[in-house]
Scaffold this active site. Structure first.
Site, PDB file in Angstrom:
ATOM      1  N   ARG A  74      -7.260 -21.750  -0.357  1.00  0.00           N
ATOM      2  CA  ARG A  74      -6.243 -21.067   0.601  1.00  0.00           C
ATOM      3  C   ARG A  74      -5.268 -21.788   0.581  1.00  0.00           C
ATOM      4  NH1 ARG A  74      -4.504 -21.538   5.681  1.00  0.00           N
ATOM      5  NH2 ARG A  74      -3.643 -19.381   6.922  1.00  0.00           N
ATOM      6  N   LEU A 101      11.008   1.804   7.470  1.00  0.00           N
ATOM      7  CA  LEU A 101      10.266   2.357   6.360  1.00  0.00           C
ATOM      8  C   LEU A 101      11.016   3.577   5.906  1.00  0.00           C
ATOM      9  CD1 LEU A 101       7.645   1.645   4.421  1.00  0.00           C
ATOM     10  CD2 LEU A 101       6.782   3.587   5.444  1.00  0.00           C
ATOM     11  N   TYR A 114       0.819  -1.321   0.098  1.00  0.00           N
ATOM     12  CA  TYR A 114       0.121   0.026  -0.045  1.00  0.00           C
ATOM     13  C   TYR A 114       0.740   1.140   0.146  1.00  0.00           C
ATOM     14  CZ  TYR A 114       0.789   1.109   5.061  1.00  0.00           C
ATOM     15  OH  TYR A 114       0.958   1.620   6.038  1.00  0.00           O
ATOM     16  N   GLU A 166      12.376   3.139  14.182  1.00  0.00           N
ATOM     17  CA  GLU A 166      11.173   4.080  13.877  1.00  0.00           C
ATOM     18  C   GLU A 166      10.219   4.274  14.854  1.00  0.00           C
ATOM     19  OE1 GLU A 166       9.433   3.057   9.956  1.00  0.00           O
ATOM     20  OE2 GLU A 166       9.617   1.102  10.374  1.00  0.00           O
ATOM     21  N   LYS A 182       6.375  -1.550   2.478  1.00  0.00           N
ATOM     22  CA  LYS A 182       4.954  -1.160   3.047  1.00  0.00           C
ATOM     23  C   LYS A 182       4.021  -1.805   2.653  1.00  0.00           C
ATOM     24  CE  LYS A 182       3.062   3.532   3.143  1.00  0.00           C
ATOM     25  NZ  LYS A 182       3.102   3.635   4.697  1.00  0.00           N
ATOM     26  N   ARG A 185       8.450   4.149  -4.172  1.00  0.00           N
ATOM     27  CA  ARG A 185       8.512   3.236  -3.166  1.00  0.00           C
ATOM     28  C   ARG A 185       7.467   1.894  -3.175  1.00  0.00           C
ATOM     29  NH1 ARG A 185       7.182   5.879   2.795  1.00  0.00           N
ATOM     30  NH2 ARG A 185       5.154   5.871   1.925  1.00  0.00           N
ATOM     31  N   HIS A 236      -0.790 -21.069   1.068  1.00  0.00           N
ATOM     32  CA  HIS A 236       0.200 -20.084   1.243  1.00  0.00           C
ATOM     33  C   HIS A 236       0.862 -19.698   0.096  1.00  0.00           C
ATOM     34  CE1 HIS A 236      -0.725 -20.978   5.335  1.00  0.00           C
ATOM     35  NE2 HIS A 236       0.305 -20.148   5.929  1.00  0.00           N
TER      36      HIS A 236
HETATM   37  N1  PMP Z   1       7.234   4.300   9.248  1.00  0.00           N
HETATM   38  C1  PMP Z   1       6.237   3.441   9.333  1.00  0.00           C
HETATM   39  C2  PMP Z   1       6.207   2.202   9.885  1.00  0.00           C
HETATM   40  C3  PMP Z   1       5.198   4.159   8.751  1.00  0.00           C
HETATM   41  O1  PMP Z   1       3.803   3.236   8.834  1.00  0.00           O
HETATM   42  C4  PMP Z   1       5.086   5.272   8.098  1.00  0.00           C
HETATM   43  C5  PMP Z   1       3.880   6.080   7.653  1.00  0.00           C
HETATM   44  N2  PMP Z   1       2.984   5.363   7.300  1.00  0.00           N
HETATM   45  C6  PMP Z   1       6.385   6.154   8.156  1.00  0.00           C
HETATM   46  C7  PMP Z   1       7.375   5.521   8.655  1.00  0.00           C
HETATM   47  C8  PMP Z   1       6.342   7.353   7.444  1.00  0.00           C
HETATM   48  O2  PMP Z   1       6.256   7.329   6.066  1.00  0.00           O
HETATM   49  P1  PMP Z   1       5.960   8.607   5.244  1.00  0.00           P
HETATM   50  O3  PMP Z   1       6.785   9.866   5.722  1.00  0.00           O
HETATM   51  O4  PMP Z   1       6.163   8.092   3.744  1.00  0.00           O
HETATM   52  O5  PMP Z   1       4.132   8.776   5.551  1.00  0.00           O
END
Ligand code: PMP
Length: 290
Positions: free
Chosen positions: A100, A203, A32, A179, A147, A51, A102
């Site tokens: 179903r 991310l 996503y 993060e 993501k 991304r 995997h």
């Molecule tokens: N880390 C994670 C785990 C996130 O879910 C997000 C935002 N969805 C971010 C960092 C920040 O990413 P962005 O600046 O692209 O929104």
């Protein structure tokens, strides 16, 4: 009513349905993106689509649309819905199988869904006061650079913050900051901005990149390197960044005030400057029609 896009068609959200055999539903097997839209213009769209491609490559799912087609679809969803500032959410799953299983089905028709919601950024009072965060061990998998829609760990970690009356959970793995549950985290120490490096443990935030570009453009010293837990806990300033939170100061961590002396427990000056640079940058980009 909100208009969404599902598998080639625009429709009212109440009519959008996916089969229960969709691998997104059964396995969380999908990717996503969330793209902020200001004055009806998607912000950093090319970077979001890059991304998305990185995520799709990482989960071995062919991109169902070329970049130009994504841009057209996103433009149309924005045009068909109310509000100048929106938050466009797009999702691609590996589609529905008959059983179903995997392992991937032989023939896959990915499910493509796009919706938009009003963009909600932090209210001024929250920005001025800053927010409280907790910390937790980062118990997610080792591909946090993707993501994916498999967000259960992130949901549990964010809920932990909410249960504690806080906004975000800072994650530490093996003694280092990774993060937040749904944001990137920046640290300021002695006037230097510290950010964990983009690797498989976090991310690669679009806002993270903008913040580092703005630091460089305005001469704010920045170091992209592993940030030890102790450095984060002893920070002068902590910020969370994301497309919807923008640059938001964290003023308490695990009940302790962040910062020193007269700035303890209050948003610091570097974060305030970064927020202003970020707003000015958004304005410039929107005016230039990027
Ligand atoms: N880390 C994670 C785990 C996130 O879910 C997000 C935002 N969805 C971010 C960092 C920040 O990413 P962005 O600046 O692209 O929104």
């Amino acid at each position: 009513m909100t208009t969404v896009f599902l598998n080639g068609q625009f429709m009212p959200i109440a009519e959008a349905k996916v089969p229960v055999m969709d691998r997104g539903f059964l396995f969380g097997d999908g990717a996503y993106e969330l793209i902020p839209v200001y004055s009806r213009r998607p912000f950093r769209l090319a970077e979001h689509l890059r991304r998305l491609q990185h995520t799709l490559d990482g989960i071995r799912l062919a991109n169902p649309h070329a970049e130009a087609e994504w841009m057209r679809l996103i433009g149309e969803i924005v045009a068909r819905n109310d509000g100048d500032d929106q938050s466009v959410y797009l999702q691609v799953t590996r589609g529905a199988d008959t059983k179903r299983n995997h392992a991937f089905p032989a023939q896959v028709v990915p499910t493509v869904f796009i919706m938009t919601e009003p963009l909600v950024t932090p209210p001024p009072a929250q920005r001025e006061q800053g927010i409280a965060a907790i910390s937790a061990p980062d118990m997610r998998w080792l591909r946090c650079d993707l993501k994916t829609i498999s967000l259960l760990a992130n949901c549990l970690l964010r809920q932990q913050a909410v249960d504690a009356g806080c906004v975000e959970t800072l994650l530490f793995r093996d003694g280092f900051l990774t993060e937040g549950a749904a944001s990137n985290i920046f640290v300021v120490r002695d006037g230097v901005l510290l950010a964990p490096p983009k690797d498989h443990l976090m991310l690669p935030g679009i806002t993270y990149d903008v913040v580092l570009e703005l630091a460089a453009a305005h001469g704010l010293p920045a170091e992209v390197r592993p940030v030890a837990e102790a450095e984060a806990r002893g920070a002068d300033e902590l910020w969370m960044t994301s497309s919807t939170k923008e640059v938001l100061p964290i003023v308490r961590l695990d009940g302790q005030p962040v910062g020193r002396d007269e700035n303890a427990g209050r948003p610091g000056p570097v974060g305030r400057r970064m927020y202003d640079w970020y707003q000015a940058f958004k304005q410039t980009v929107m005016r230039a029609g990027e």
